[in-house]
Structures are given as C-alpha cells and as structure tokens.
Design an enzyme around this catalytic site. Structure first.
Site, PDB file in Angstrom:
ATOM      1  N   ASP A 247       0.846  -1.195   0.000  1.00  0.00           N
ATOM      2  CA  ASP A 247       0.000   0.000   0.000  1.00  0.00           C
ATOM      3  C   ASP A 247       0.887   1.251   0.000  1.00  0.00           C
ATOM      4  O   ASP A 247       1.886   1.306   0.716  1.00  0.00           O
ATOM      5  CB  ASP A 247      -0.901  -0.031   1.245  1.00  0.00           C
ATOM      6  CG  ASP A 247      -2.058   0.952   1.167  1.00  0.00           C
ATOM      7  OD1 ASP A 247      -3.214   0.510   1.208  1.00  0.00           O
ATOM      8  OD2 ASP A 247      -1.802   2.167   1.066  1.00  0.00           O
TER       9      ASP A 247
ATOM     10  N   ASN B  97     -13.122  -2.876   3.215  1.00  0.00           N
ATOM     11  CA  ASN B  97     -14.150  -1.833   3.260  1.00  0.00           C
ATOM     12  C   ASN B  97     -15.064  -1.898   2.042  1.00  0.00           C
ATOM     13  O   ASN B  97     -14.585  -2.076   0.917  1.00  0.00           O
ATOM     14  CB  ASN B  97     -13.481  -0.452   3.303  1.00  0.00           C
ATOM     15  CG  ASN B  97     -12.553  -0.285   4.499  1.00  0.00           C
ATOM     16  OD1 ASN B  97     -12.841  -0.779   5.586  1.00  0.00           O
ATOM     17  ND2 ASN B  97     -11.423   0.382   4.302  1.00  0.00           N
TER      18      ASN B  97
ATOM     19  N   GLN C 225     -14.508   2.868   1.998  1.00  0.00           N
ATOM     20  CA  GLN C 225     -13.916   2.439   0.726  1.00  0.00           C
ATOM     21  C   GLN C 225     -13.602   3.668  -0.131  1.00  0.00           C
ATOM     22  O   GLN C 225     -14.458   4.546  -0.297  1.00  0.00           O
ATOM     23  CB  GLN C 225     -14.887   1.507  -0.030  1.00  0.00           C
ATOM     24  CG  GLN C 225     -14.258   0.898  -1.278  1.00  0.00           C
ATOM     25  CD  GLN C 225     -15.174  -0.110  -1.991  1.00  0.00           C
ATOM     26  OE1 GLN C 225     -16.346  -0.237  -1.664  1.00  0.00           O
ATOM     27  NE2 GLN C 225     -14.614  -0.794  -2.969  1.00  0.00           N
TER      28      GLN C 225
ATOM     29  N   HIS D  29     -10.660  -5.055  -2.654  1.00  0.00           N
ATOM     30  CA  HIS D  29      -9.311  -5.354  -2.158  1.00  0.00           C
ATOM     31  C   HIS D  29      -9.389  -5.705  -0.685  1.00  0.00           C
ATOM     32  O   HIS D  29     -10.248  -5.212   0.042  1.00  0.00           O
ATOM     33  CB  HIS D  29      -8.351  -4.184  -2.379  1.00  0.00           C
ATOM     34  CG  HIS D  29      -8.878  -2.868  -1.889  1.00  0.00           C
ATOM     35  ND1 HIS D  29      -9.774  -2.114  -2.619  1.00  0.00           N
ATOM     36  CD2 HIS D  29      -8.653  -2.186  -0.742  1.00  0.00           C
ATOM     37  CE1 HIS D  29     -10.078  -1.023  -1.937  1.00  0.00           C
ATOM     38  NE2 HIS D  29      -9.418  -1.043  -0.790  1.00  0.00           N
TER      39      HIS D  29
ATOM     40  N   HIS E  31      -7.170  -5.539   2.776  1.00  0.00           N
ATOM     41  CA  HIS E  31      -5.976  -4.983   3.414  1.00  0.00           C
ATOM     42  C   HIS E  31      -5.322  -6.042   4.297  1.00  0.00           C
ATOM     43  O   HIS E  31      -6.004  -6.722   5.079  1.00  0.00           O
ATOM     44  CB  HIS E  31      -6.344  -3.810   4.329  1.00  0.00           C
ATOM     45  CG  HIS E  31      -6.860  -2.611   3.613  1.00  0.00           C
ATOM     46  ND1 HIS E  31      -6.070  -1.532   3.296  1.00  0.00           N
ATOM     47  CD2 HIS E  31      -8.096  -2.317   3.145  1.00  0.00           C
ATOM     48  CE1 HIS E  31      -6.805  -0.613   2.687  1.00  0.00           C
ATOM     49  NE2 HIS E  31      -8.044  -1.060   2.581  1.00  0.00           N
TER      50      HIS E  31
HETATM   51  P1  AMP Z   1      -9.880   1.601   0.854  1.00  0.00           P
HETATM   52  O1  AMP Z   1      -9.986   2.888   1.629  1.00  0.00           O
HETATM   53  O2  AMP Z   1     -10.253   0.381   1.633  1.00  0.00           O
HETATM   54  O3  AMP Z   1     -10.616   1.700  -0.476  1.00  0.00           O
HETATM   55  O4  AMP Z   1      -8.341   1.410   0.561  1.00  0.00           O
HETATM   56  C1  AMP Z   1      -7.666   1.982  -0.511  1.00  0.00           C
HETATM   57  C2  AMP Z   1      -6.189   1.821  -0.231  1.00  0.00           C
HETATM   58  O5  AMP Z   1      -5.490   1.871  -1.448  1.00  0.00           O
HETATM   59  C3  AMP Z   1      -5.595   2.891   0.683  1.00  0.00           C
HETATM   60  O6  AMP Z   1      -4.968   2.263   1.792  1.00  0.00           O
HETATM   61  C4  AMP Z   1      -4.587   3.599  -0.215  1.00  0.00           C
HETATM   62  O7  AMP Z   1      -3.435   3.999   0.490  1.00  0.00           O
HETATM   63  C5  AMP Z   1      -4.278   2.543  -1.248  1.00  0.00           C
HETATM   64  N1  AMP Z   1      -3.870   3.019  -2.567  1.00  0.00           N
HETATM   65  C6  AMP Z   1      -4.512   3.922  -3.344  1.00  0.00           C
HETATM   66  N2  AMP Z   1      -3.885   4.055  -4.533  1.00  0.00           N
HETATM   67  C7  AMP Z   1      -2.829   3.199  -4.502  1.00  0.00           C
HETATM   68  C8  AMP Z   1      -1.793   2.862  -5.425  1.00  0.00           C
HETATM   69  N3  AMP Z   1      -1.718   3.447  -6.629  1.00  0.00           N
HETATM   70  N4  AMP Z   1      -0.895   1.938  -5.057  1.00  0.00           N
HETATM   71  C9  AMP Z   1      -0.959   1.340  -3.829  1.00  0.00           C
HETATM   72  N5  AMP Z   1      -1.908   1.605  -2.931  1.00  0.00           N
HETATM   73  C10 AMP Z   1      -2.828   2.531  -3.246  1.00  0.00           C
END
Ligand code: AMP
Ligand code: ZN
Length: 138
Positions: free
Chosen positions: A32, A88, A95, A101, A103
């Site tokens: 992440d 999420n 989300q 995805h 975590h």
């Molecule tokens: P969520 O809030 O559950 O949708 O999680 C999205 C996650 O994706 C967050 O922890 C971000 O830090 C991560 N994220 C967003 N864009 C990228 C990216 N390009 N590469 C890696 N992680 C990302």
C-alpha cells in the site's frame, strides 16, 4: 473482466508498476502506498469486482486462502506481533478505491496506530436484538 479507467485493474494486471509481494494467475499482492504500518499490503483480484457484494464465491474463497498464506509469511519475515485483515465496502464504510481489495496490516507492539473500525459498543436489550435477528433471518 477488467474495468476501463480502474487503477487497481491496471495495477493488478501489471499495466501500472507496483511493489509486488506475490502474483499468480488470479491475484496480485502489492504494498500500500499509504501504509497504516510497515508492510501494509493489499490483495487485488486481477478481475474487477466493485466490492464484496459483487465478488464471485470462487474469488472470495481464493482471497481468504491467500490472506492466510500472506499473513503467515509476512508475520515471519517482518516479525510483527499481530495482524489485521480489513476490507471496506461503500463510501460510508471507508472504501476509497472501488475495486475489491483486502488490506493485510501487520501490527507491532506500541505502533500507536488507531484502527479506524474501532467502535463505541451499544447497549441493546433482548427485545431489540430479537427484532434485528428477525430482520436478518426473516
Ligand atoms: P480503501 O480505503 O479500503 O478503499 O483502501 C484503498 C487503499 O489503497 C488505501 O490504503 C490507499 O493507500 C491505497 N492506494 C490507493 N492508490 C494506490 C496505489 N496506486 N498503489 C498502492 N496503494 C494505493
Ligand atoms: Zn478494477
């Protein structure tokens, strides 16, 4: 199936580079970019599903199998003290990227990280619990 203009479709399928920890035919696991803790990673299915509701049974089973495998390896390699799986669905639930995805968050004693899904416990009586039970099972 992939979705146009979905950043996680592009990352999962290698069109956008990422720090990849694991890859097979169906999944990619990446670090992440905004980690909650050292080693925070995401399991991305290569096929697009907006969220848990859209996920196929087969992919869902594969995600949990892979989460267990990754948590075991990461705990050994990072010497973390515990592990959160967080997933999420919907904006109200936190989300921000609308490609399913999971975590993988290693936890360390004293890491000071507050996990967002902490809650104030309610105090429902038996009647309320029964009403809710009926709503869900009826
Ligand atoms: P969520 O809030 O559950 O949708 O999680 C999205 C996650 O994706 C967050 O922890 C971000 O830090 C991560 N994220 C967003 N864009 C990228 C990216 N390009 N590469 C890696 N992680 C990302
Ligand atoms: Zn996608």
């Amino acid at each position: 199936m992939k979705k146009e203009d979905c950043i996680f479709c592009k990352i999962a399928n290698g069109e956008i580079p990422s720090k990849t920890l694991y890859e097979d035919e169906k999944f990619r696991v990446i670090l992440d970019l905004g980690p909650a803790a050292k080693g925070h990673a995401l399991i991305l299915p290569k096929d697009h599903f907006d969220n848990l509701y859209e996920l196929s049974d087969e992919t869902g089973a594969g995600v949990m199998k892979l989460a267990r495998k990754m948590a075991t390896v990461m705990t050994e390699k990072l010497a973390c003290d515990g592990f959160n799986l967080v997933q999420n669905n919907g904006e109200v639930a936190g989300q921000t990227v609308f490609h399913f995805h999971m975590h993988l968050i290693p936890r360390y004693e004293g890491d000071g990280q507050r996990i967002k899904i902490g809650w104030e416990p309610g105090k429902p009586d038996q009647e309320e619990l029964e009403e809710i039970r009926k709503m869900i099972t009826g």
